[in-house]
Design a protein around this motif. Structure first.
Motif, mmCIF file in Angstrom:
data_model
loop_
_atom_site.group_PDB
_atom_site.id
_atom_site.type_symbol
_atom_site.label_atom_id
_atom_site.label_comp_id
_atom_site.label_asym_id
_atom_site.label_seq_id
_atom_site.Cartn_x
_atom_site.Cartn_y
_atom_site.Cartn_z
ATOM 1 N N PRO A 79 0.650 15.443 -4.291
ATOM 2 C CA PRO A 79 -0.101 14.219 -4.003
ATOM 3 C C PRO A 79 -1.364 14.052 -4.855
ATOM 4 O O PRO A 79 -1.757 12.925 -5.146
ATOM 5 N N ARG A 124 -1.963 10.728 -7.014
ATOM 6 C CA ARG A 124 -3.138 9.862 -6.942
ATOM 7 C C ARG A 124 -3.653 9.566 -8.352
ATOM 8 O O ARG A 124 -4.043 8.440 -8.665
ATOM 9 N N THR A 125 -3.642 10.572 -9.201
ATOM 10 C CA THR A 125 -4.088 10.395 -10.582
ATOM 11 C C THR A 125 -3.212 9.379 -11.312
ATOM 12 O O THR A 125 -3.719 8.530 -12.044
ATOM 13 N N VAL A 143 -1.365 6.953 -9.904
ATOM 14 C CA VAL A 143 -1.597 5.632 -9.301
ATOM 15 C C VAL A 143 -2.892 5.032 -9.843
ATOM 16 O O VAL A 143 -2.955 3.841 -10.144
ATOM 17 N N ALA A 144 -3.936 5.837 -9.980
ATOM 18 C CA ALA A 144 -5.235 5.347 -10.431
ATOM 19 C C ALA A 144 -5.302 5.126 -11.937
ATOM 20 O O ALA A 144 -6.183 4.412 -12.416
ATOM 21 N N ILE A 192 -8.751 3.806 -3.433
ATOM 22 C CA ILE A 192 -9.273 4.580 -4.561
ATOM 23 C C ILE A 192 -10.565 3.876 -4.975
ATOM 24 O O ILE A 192 -10.594 3.090 -5.927
ATOM 25 N N TYR A 195 1.877 11.229 -2.912
ATOM 26 C CA TYR A 195 0.568 10.623 -2.651
ATOM 27 C C TYR A 195 0.691 9.454 -1.682
ATOM 28 O O TYR A 195 -0.048 9.375 -0.694
ATOM 29 N N LEU A 240 -0.905 8.117 2.633
ATOM 30 C CA LEU A 240 -1.723 6.939 2.962
ATOM 31 C C LEU A 240 -1.252 6.349 4.280
ATOM 32 O O LEU A 240 -0.398 5.469 4.330
#
Length: 144
Positions: free
Chosen positions: A41, A45-46, A48-49, A64, A138, A142
């Motif tokens: 995850p 997240r990395t 997705v961002a 984020i 990730y 959520l």
């Protein structure tokens, strides 16, 4: 800076664009991991961002806070893990057009039947199987 010989050989032997595995779709989900193991995850997240890898925040907003200028033309990613199962999230990332033929979301893990693909990207997926699993891992976290 010189690349160590071992790393150079790995890059040559393991190209990033391998032919994707064909996932088994069951109803509205891909229940099994594309890699046979769970994703990470933190790496998800990395991705997705990232403004260069996933580009998710171009259309979606998400929890984020450090990323400004998030999209608003697609559903918020906040609470995605409560709205969809792991398998449902996986199918949406792999090929959202299987659920909505009119989606503007790219198929992140498909190479066939695509249009307007630049020559240097033909036959390649946007994300690797491992990256898909990282993003799924990730998004499942959520819950709110």
């Amino acid at each position: 800076m010189r690349i160590p010989l071992v790393i150079a050989l790995l890059l040559i032997a393991c190209p990033a664009a391998t032919q994707p595995v064909t996932p088994q779709i069951v109803d509205d989900a891909i229940p099994a991991s594309l890699t046979g193991k769970p994703g990470d995850p933190v790496r998800g997240r990395t991705i997705v961002a990232s403004r260069s890898t996933g580009l998710c925040l171009l259309c979606h907003s998400g929890p984020i806070a450090e990323e400004r200028f998030q999209g608003d033309i697609a559903p918020s990613l906040a609470g995605a893990g409560s709205r969809w199962s792991e398998g449902q999230l996986r199918l949406r990332i792999v090929d959202g057009a299987r659920l909505n033929a009119d989606t503007i979301m790219p198929a992140y893990y498909r190479t066939d039947g695509l249009q307007r693909v630049a020559r240097n990207f033909e036959g390649k997926t946007i994300l690797s199987a491992g990256q898909v699993e990282d993003v799924v891992a990730y998004l499942v976290t959520l819950k709110d």
